[in-house]
Design a protein around this motif. Structure first.
Motif, PDB file in Angstrom:
ATOM      1  N   GLY A 202       0.789  -1.227   0.000  1.00 27.77           N
ATOM      2  CA  GLY A 202       0.000   0.000   0.000  1.00 27.77           C
ATOM      3  C   GLY A 202       0.820   1.276   0.000  1.00 27.77           C
ATOM      4  N   LYS A 203       2.154   1.164   0.015  1.00 26.67           N
ATOM      5  CA  LYS A 203       3.072   2.312   0.023  1.00 26.67           C
ATOM      6  C   LYS A 203       2.783   3.250   1.198  1.00 26.67           C
ATOM      7  CE  LYS A 203       3.984   2.321  -4.963  1.00 26.67           C
ATOM      8  NZ  LYS A 203       4.120   3.145  -6.186  1.00 26.67           N
ATOM      9  N   HIS A 204       2.446   2.676   2.330  1.00 19.74           N
ATOM     10  CA  HIS A 204       2.078   3.490   3.484  1.00 19.74           C
ATOM     11  C   HIS A 204       3.253   4.267   4.058  1.00 19.74           C
ATOM     12  CE1 HIS A 204      -1.508   0.536   4.105  1.00 19.74           C
ATOM     13  NE2 HIS A 204      -1.723   1.403   3.144  1.00 19.74           N
ATOM     14  N   SER A 205       4.455   3.690   4.027  1.00 14.58           N
ATOM     15  CA  SER A 205       5.623   4.414   4.539  1.00 14.58           C
ATOM     16  C   SER A 205       5.916   5.651   3.697  1.00 14.58           C
ATOM     17  CB  SER A 205       6.852   3.506   4.562  1.00 14.58           C
ATOM     18  OG  SER A 205       6.721   2.494   5.529  1.00 14.58           O
TER      19      SER A 205
ATOM     20  N   ASN B 175      -6.777   4.442   8.735  1.00 17.53           N
ATOM     21  CA  ASN B 175      -7.109   3.976   7.388  1.00 17.53           C
ATOM     22  C   ASN B 175      -6.053   3.038   6.836  1.00 17.53           C
ATOM     23  OD1 ASN B 175      -9.542   5.345   7.236  1.00 17.53           O
ATOM     24  ND2 ASN B 175      -8.644   7.173   6.285  1.00 17.53           N
ATOM     25  N   ASP B 176      -4.771   3.366   7.102  1.00 15.91           N
ATOM     26  CA  ASP B 176      -3.686   2.486   6.645  1.00 15.91           C
ATOM     27  C   ASP B 176      -3.787   1.118   7.314  1.00 15.91           C
ATOM     28  OD1 ASP B 176      -2.697   4.405   4.996  1.00 15.91           O
ATOM     29  OD2 ASP B 176      -0.945   4.916   6.228  1.00 15.91           O
TER      30      ASP B 176
ATOM     31  N   ASP C 213      -4.907  -4.580   7.082  1.00 14.19           N
ATOM     32  CA  ASP C 213      -5.661  -5.755   7.545  1.00 14.19           C
ATOM     33  C   ASP C 213      -6.318  -6.467   6.369  1.00 14.19           C
ATOM     34  OD1 ASP C 213      -5.030  -5.449  10.199  1.00 14.19           O
ATOM     35  OD2 ASP C 213      -6.912  -4.497  10.766  1.00 14.19           O
ATOM     36  N   ALA C 214      -6.943  -5.693   5.485  1.00 16.05           N
ATOM     37  CA  ALA C 214      -7.654  -6.292   4.351  1.00 16.05           C
ATOM     38  C   ALA C 214      -6.688  -6.980   3.391  1.00 16.05           C
ATOM     39  CB  ALA C 214      -8.460  -5.220   3.616  1.00 16.05           C
TER      40      ALA C 214
ATOM     41  N   LEU D 167       0.340  -3.734  19.313  1.00 15.77           N
ATOM     42  CA  LEU D 167      -1.028  -3.247  19.478  1.00 15.77           C
ATOM     43  C   LEU D 167      -1.063  -1.778  19.847  1.00 15.77           C
ATOM     44  CD1 LEU D 167      -2.830  -6.163  21.369  1.00 15.77           C
ATOM     45  CD2 LEU D 167      -2.815  -5.659  18.928  1.00 15.77           C
ATOM     46  N   SER D 168      -0.147  -1.322  20.672  1.00 12.94           N
ATOM     47  CA  SER D 168      -0.205   0.062  21.141  1.00 12.94           C
ATOM     48  C   SER D 168       0.055   1.046  20.016  1.00 12.94           C
ATOM     49  CB  SER D 168       0.822   0.282  22.262  1.00 12.94           C
ATOM     50  OG  SER D 168       2.140   0.080  21.793  1.00 12.94           O
ATOM     51  N   THR D 169       0.754   0.637  18.968  1.00 18.29           N
ATOM     52  CA  THR D 169       1.003   1.524  17.829  1.00 18.29           C
ATOM     53  C   THR D 169       0.037   1.263  16.689  1.00 18.29           C
ATOM     54  OG1 THR D 169       2.653  -0.009  16.935  1.00 18.29           O
ATOM     55  CG2 THR D 169       3.449   1.743  18.369  1.00 18.29           C
ATOM     56  N   HIS D 170      -0.941   0.379  16.903  1.00 18.12           N
ATOM     57  CA  HIS D 170      -1.929   0.064  15.874  1.00 18.12           C
ATOM     58  C   HIS D 170      -3.312   0.349  16.455  1.00 18.12           C
ATOM     59  CE1 HIS D 170       1.587  -2.019  14.438  1.00 18.12           C
ATOM     60  NE2 HIS D 170       0.999  -2.340  13.315  1.00 18.12           N
TER      61      HIS D 170
END
Length: 288
Positions: free
Chosen positions: A156-159, A199-200, A205-206, A241-244
Protein backbone atom coordinates in the motif's frame (compact mmCIF):
# COMPACT_ATOMS: atom_id res chain seq x y z
CA UNK A 1 26.18 8.49 -26.30
CA UNK A 2 23.99 10.38 -23.79
CA UNK A 3 26.92 10.50 -21.37
CA UNK A 4 29.19 12.10 -23.96
CA UNK A 5 26.45 14.59 -24.93
CA UNK A 6 25.97 15.56 -21.32
CA UNK A 7 29.71 16.09 -20.90
CA UNK A 8 29.83 18.37 -23.97
CA UNK A 9 26.95 20.39 -22.52
CA UNK A 10 28.72 20.68 -19.17
CA UNK A 11 32.05 21.68 -20.73
CA UNK A 12 30.25 24.30 -22.84
CA UNK A 13 28.50 25.64 -19.79
CA UNK A 14 31.76 25.89 -17.85
CA UNK A 15 33.48 27.56 -20.78
CA UNK A 16 30.70 30.12 -20.96
CA UNK A 17 31.07 30.85 -17.27
CA UNK A 18 34.83 31.22 -17.59
CA UNK A 19 34.37 33.62 -20.51
CA UNK A 20 31.92 35.74 -18.54
CA UNK A 21 34.31 35.76 -15.57
CA UNK A 22 37.23 37.00 -17.71
CA UNK A 23 35.26 39.65 -19.63
CA UNK A 24 33.61 41.10 -16.56
CA UNK A 25 36.79 42.54 -15.03
CA UNK A 26 34.77 45.13 -13.07
CA UNK A 27 31.29 43.73 -12.89
CA UNK A 28 28.33 45.68 -11.64
CA UNK A 29 26.63 44.47 -8.50
CA UNK A 30 23.72 43.02 -10.46
CA UNK A 31 26.09 41.21 -12.82
CA UNK A 32 28.13 39.78 -9.94
CA UNK A 33 24.96 38.53 -8.25
CA UNK A 34 23.84 36.87 -11.46
CA UNK A 35 27.24 35.20 -11.84
CA UNK A 36 27.24 34.00 -8.23
CA UNK A 37 23.84 32.42 -8.71
CA UNK A 38 24.94 30.68 -11.88
CA UNK A 39 28.12 29.37 -10.27
CA UNK A 40 26.13 28.15 -7.28
CA UNK A 41 23.83 26.29 -9.65
CA UNK A 42 26.79 24.56 -11.29
CA UNK A 43 28.28 23.60 -7.93
CA UNK A 44 25.08 21.85 -6.81
CA UNK A 45 24.50 20.28 -10.24
CA UNK A 46 24.12 16.55 -9.83
CA UNK A 47 22.36 16.67 -6.44
CA UNK A 48 19.22 14.69 -7.21
CA UNK A 49 15.84 15.22 -5.68
CA UNK A 50 13.12 12.59 -5.71
CA UNK A 51 9.39 13.01 -5.96
CA UNK A 52 8.06 10.46 -3.46
CA UNK A 53 4.89 9.93 -5.47
CA UNK A 54 6.88 8.87 -8.52
CA UNK A 55 9.57 6.61 -7.06
CA UNK A 56 10.30 3.59 -9.23
CA UNK A 57 10.38 0.14 -7.61
CA UNK A 58 14.16 0.16 -8.04
CA UNK A 59 14.52 3.54 -6.31
CA UNK A 60 12.28 2.37 -3.49
CA UNK A 61 14.29 -0.83 -3.01
CA UNK A 62 17.55 1.16 -3.05
CA UNK A 63 16.24 3.46 -0.32
CA UNK A 64 14.93 0.48 1.63
CA UNK A 65 18.43 -1.00 1.60
CA UNK A 66 19.95 2.27 2.81
CA UNK A 67 17.39 2.56 5.60
CA UNK A 68 18.11 -1.05 6.60
CA UNK A 69 21.86 -0.38 6.73
CA UNK A 70 21.32 2.73 8.84
CA UNK A 71 19.06 0.87 11.28
CA UNK A 72 21.69 -1.85 11.72
CA UNK A 73 24.82 0.32 11.68
CA UNK A 74 23.38 2.84 14.14
CA UNK A 75 22.49 0.06 16.58
CA UNK A 76 18.78 0.88 16.52
CA UNK A 77 18.09 -2.77 15.74
CA UNK A 78 20.11 -5.87 16.48
CA UNK A 79 19.58 -8.68 14.02
CA UNK A 80 19.07 -12.21 15.31
CA UNK A 81 21.15 -14.50 13.12
CA UNK A 82 20.24 -18.08 14.02
CA UNK A 83 19.82 -19.62 10.56
CA UNK A 84 17.09 -22.06 11.59
CA UNK A 85 14.83 -19.26 12.78
CA UNK A 86 15.73 -16.64 10.16
CA UNK A 87 15.30 -19.10 7.28
CA UNK A 88 11.95 -20.19 8.68
CA UNK A 89 10.70 -16.60 8.93
CA UNK A 90 11.92 -15.89 5.40
CA UNK A 91 10.14 -18.97 4.06
CA UNK A 92 6.86 -17.82 5.60
CA UNK A 93 7.39 -14.32 4.26
CA UNK A 94 8.17 -15.44 0.72
CA UNK A 95 5.15 -17.75 0.70
CA UNK A 96 2.96 -14.73 1.48
CA UNK A 97 4.82 -12.24 -0.72
CA UNK A 98 4.44 -14.25 -3.91
CA UNK A 99 0.79 -13.15 -3.90
CA UNK A 100 1.64 -9.46 -3.50
CA UNK A 101 0.31 -7.08 -6.12
CA UNK A 102 3.72 -5.44 -6.30
CA UNK A 103 5.75 -8.12 -8.13
CA UNK A 104 8.50 -5.64 -8.93
CA UNK A 105 9.49 -5.44 -5.26
CA UNK A 106 11.95 -7.92 -3.80
CA UNK A 107 10.78 -8.69 -0.27
CA UNK A 108 13.30 -9.26 2.51
CA UNK A 109 12.60 -10.59 5.99
CA UNK A 110 14.67 -10.10 9.13
CA UNK A 111 14.43 -11.17 12.78
CA UNK A 112 15.21 -8.49 15.37
CA UNK A 113 16.64 -9.63 18.69
CA UNK A 114 14.20 -7.87 20.98
CA UNK A 115 11.78 -9.29 23.57
CA UNK A 116 9.11 -6.66 22.91
CA UNK A 117 6.16 -7.86 20.86
CA UNK A 118 6.52 -5.88 17.66
CA UNK A 119 6.92 -6.03 13.90
CA UNK A 120 7.40 -3.30 11.32
CA UNK A 121 8.23 -2.70 7.67
CA UNK A 122 10.05 -0.01 5.72
CA UNK A 123 9.83 1.01 2.10
CA UNK A 124 11.32 -1.17 -0.60
CA UNK A 125 10.29 -4.57 0.75
CA UNK A 126 12.10 -4.69 4.11
CA UNK A 127 10.18 -6.50 6.88
CA UNK A 128 11.19 -7.01 10.51
CA UNK A 129 9.79 -9.28 13.24
CA UNK A 130 10.96 -9.17 16.86
CA UNK A 131 11.92 -12.39 18.62
CA UNK A 132 9.39 -11.44 21.32
CA UNK A 133 6.56 -11.53 18.82
CA UNK A 134 7.72 -14.84 17.34
CA UNK A 135 7.62 -16.40 20.80
CA UNK A 136 4.23 -14.86 21.57
CA UNK A 137 2.53 -16.37 18.50
CA UNK A 138 0.74 -19.67 19.18
CA UNK A 139 1.43 -21.13 15.75
CA UNK A 140 2.75 -20.44 12.27
CA UNK A 141 -0.57 -19.09 11.01
CA UNK A 142 -0.64 -16.39 13.69
CA UNK A 143 2.92 -15.36 12.86
CA UNK A 144 2.08 -15.39 9.15
CA UNK A 145 -0.84 -13.05 9.84
CA UNK A 146 1.56 -10.46 11.26
CA UNK A 147 4.06 -10.82 8.42
CA UNK A 148 1.25 -10.55 5.88
CA UNK A 149 0.07 -7.36 7.56
CA UNK A 150 3.55 -5.83 7.25
CA UNK A 151 3.85 -6.87 3.60
CA UNK A 152 0.51 -5.13 3.08
CA UNK A 153 1.94 -1.85 4.36
CA UNK A 154 4.62 -2.08 1.67
CA UNK A 155 2.10 -3.02 -0.99
CA UNK A 156 0.00 0.00 0.00
CA UNK A 157 3.07 2.31 0.02
CA UNK A 158 2.08 3.49 3.48
CA UNK A 159 5.62 4.41 4.54
CA UNK A 160 5.94 6.68 1.51
CA UNK A 161 2.71 8.45 2.43
CA UNK A 162 4.02 8.88 5.98
CA UNK A 163 7.24 10.37 4.60
CA UNK A 164 5.33 12.95 2.60
CA UNK A 165 3.26 13.90 5.64
CA UNK A 166 6.29 14.22 7.93
CA UNK A 167 8.28 16.14 5.31
CA UNK A 168 5.42 18.63 5.04
CA UNK A 169 5.19 18.89 8.84
CA UNK A 170 8.93 19.55 9.09
CA UNK A 171 8.91 22.04 6.23
CA UNK A 172 11.48 20.14 4.17
CA UNK A 173 9.27 19.05 1.27
CA UNK A 174 10.48 21.28 -1.57
CA UNK A 175 8.80 21.59 -4.95
CA UNK A 176 11.55 19.40 -6.38
CA UNK A 177 10.98 16.72 -3.72
CA UNK A 178 13.47 15.34 -1.20
CA UNK A 179 17.11 14.42 -1.58
CA UNK A 180 18.32 10.91 -0.78
CA UNK A 181 19.67 11.69 2.70
CA UNK A 182 16.35 13.22 3.74
CA UNK A 183 14.46 10.17 2.51
CA UNK A 184 16.73 7.80 4.47
CA UNK A 185 16.50 9.90 7.64
CA UNK A 186 12.72 10.00 7.43
CA UNK A 187 12.59 6.27 6.71
CA UNK A 188 14.59 5.48 9.85
CA UNK A 189 12.42 7.74 12.00
CA UNK A 190 9.16 6.39 10.62
CA UNK A 191 10.23 2.80 11.32
CA UNK A 192 9.85 3.44 15.06
CA UNK A 193 8.31 6.78 15.89
CA UNK A 194 5.23 7.29 13.75
CA UNK A 195 2.26 4.89 13.94
CA UNK A 196 0.21 4.21 10.85
CA UNK A 197 -3.11 5.94 10.41
CA UNK A 198 -6.37 4.14 11.13
CA UNK A 199 -7.11 3.98 7.39
CA UNK A 200 -3.69 2.49 6.65
CA UNK A 201 -4.27 -0.15 9.32
CA UNK A 202 -7.64 -1.08 7.88
CA UNK A 203 -6.15 -1.40 4.42
CA UNK A 204 -3.22 -3.47 5.71
CA UNK A 205 -5.66 -5.76 7.54
CA UNK A 206 -7.65 -6.29 4.35
CA UNK A 207 -4.62 -6.89 2.13
CA UNK A 208 -2.92 -8.99 4.82
CA UNK A 209 -6.01 -11.15 5.20
CA UNK A 210 -6.03 -11.80 1.45
CA UNK A 211 -2.33 -12.69 1.48
CA UNK A 212 -2.89 -15.01 4.44
CA UNK A 213 -5.77 -16.92 2.85
CA UNK A 214 -4.22 -17.01 -0.62
CA UNK A 215 -1.24 -18.78 0.95
CA UNK A 216 -3.61 -21.33 2.50
CA UNK A 217 -3.24 -20.26 6.12
CA UNK A 218 -6.14 -20.45 8.57
CA UNK A 219 -8.25 -17.28 8.09
CA UNK A 220 -8.97 -16.89 11.80
CA UNK A 221 -5.28 -16.50 12.65
CA UNK A 222 -5.14 -12.70 12.38
CA UNK A 223 -8.04 -12.07 14.77
CA UNK A 224 -6.82 -14.88 17.03
CA UNK A 225 -3.36 -13.39 17.48
CA UNK A 226 -4.70 -9.89 18.17
CA UNK A 227 -7.16 -11.28 20.69
CA UNK A 228 -4.45 -13.23 22.52
CA UNK A 229 -2.21 -10.19 22.78
CA UNK A 230 -5.04 -7.95 23.89
CA UNK A 231 -6.07 -10.38 26.64
CA UNK A 232 -2.51 -10.92 27.84
CA UNK A 233 -1.49 -7.26 27.88
CA UNK A 234 -4.74 -5.41 28.45
CA UNK A 235 -4.54 -4.02 24.92
CA UNK A 236 -1.60 -1.69 25.46
CA UNK A 237 1.39 -3.66 26.68
CA UNK A 238 2.39 -5.01 23.28
CA UNK A 239 4.08 -2.56 20.94
CA UNK A 240 2.36 -4.21 18.02
CA UNK A 241 -1.03 -3.25 19.48
CA UNK A 242 -0.20 0.06 21.14
CA UNK A 243 1.00 1.52 17.83
CA UNK A 244 -1.93 0.06 15.87
CA UNK A 245 -5.14 1.94 16.81
CA UNK A 246 -8.66 0.54 17.05
CA UNK A 247 -7.77 -2.96 18.27
CA UNK A 248 -11.28 -4.03 19.34
CA UNK A 249 -12.85 -2.79 16.13
CA UNK A 250 -10.23 -4.56 14.04
CA UNK A 251 -10.63 -7.87 15.89
CA UNK A 252 -14.39 -7.84 15.35
CA UNK A 253 -13.97 -6.98 11.67
CA UNK A 254 -11.30 -9.62 11.07
CA UNK A 255 -13.25 -12.35 12.87
CA UNK A 256 -16.33 -11.55 10.79
CA UNK A 257 -14.21 -11.68 7.64
CA UNK A 258 -12.78 -15.05 8.69
CA UNK A 259 -16.26 -16.44 9.36
CA UNK A 260 -17.51 -15.26 5.97
CA UNK A 261 -14.48 -16.66 4.21
CA UNK A 262 -14.76 -20.04 5.94
CA UNK A 263 -18.44 -20.35 5.08
CA UNK A 264 -17.83 -19.44 1.44
CA UNK A 265 -14.97 -21.90 1.08
CA UNK A 266 -16.31 -24.80 3.16
CA UNK A 267 -16.15 -27.19 0.22
CA UNK A 268 -13.08 -25.71 -1.43
CA UNK A 269 -9.36 -26.13 -0.87
CA UNK A 270 -8.06 -26.55 2.66
CA UNK A 271 -7.33 -23.34 4.52
CA UNK A 272 -6.02 -24.62 7.83
CA UNK A 273 -2.26 -24.44 7.26
CA UNK A 274 -0.13 -23.38 10.19
CA UNK A 275 -2.25 -24.44 13.16
CA UNK A 276 0.04 -27.17 14.49
CA UNK A 277 1.52 -25.62 17.61
CA UNK A 278 4.12 -28.34 18.23
CA UNK A 279 5.46 -28.03 14.70
CA UNK A 280 5.79 -24.29 15.23
CA UNK A 281 7.58 -24.65 18.57
CA UNK A 282 10.05 -27.09 17.00
CA UNK A 283 10.81 -24.59 14.21
CA UNK A 284 11.54 -21.75 16.64
CA UNK A 285 13.19 -23.94 19.30
CA UNK A 286 16.46 -21.89 19.38
CA UNK A 287 14.44 -19.01 20.85
CA UNK A 288 13.49 -20.94 23.99
Amino acid sequence: MRHRTRNRWLYGCMACIMAVSINLATPAVSQAGWLDNLLRGVLIWGVQSYQLSNLSDKDEMDFGKQIHQELVNSGQIRLYNNSQVTNYISEIGQRLAKNSERPGIKYNFFVVEDDSINAFATMGGYNYVNTGLIKAAANEAELASVIGHEIAHIEGKHSIEQMKAQARNQGILAATGLDSSQIVQLGVAIAFDFPHSRNDEREADAIGFDLLTQAGYAPEAMASFMTTLKNETGGGGASFLSTHPGTDERIISLQAEANTYTAANAKGARHDIGLNEQHYRNKISPLR
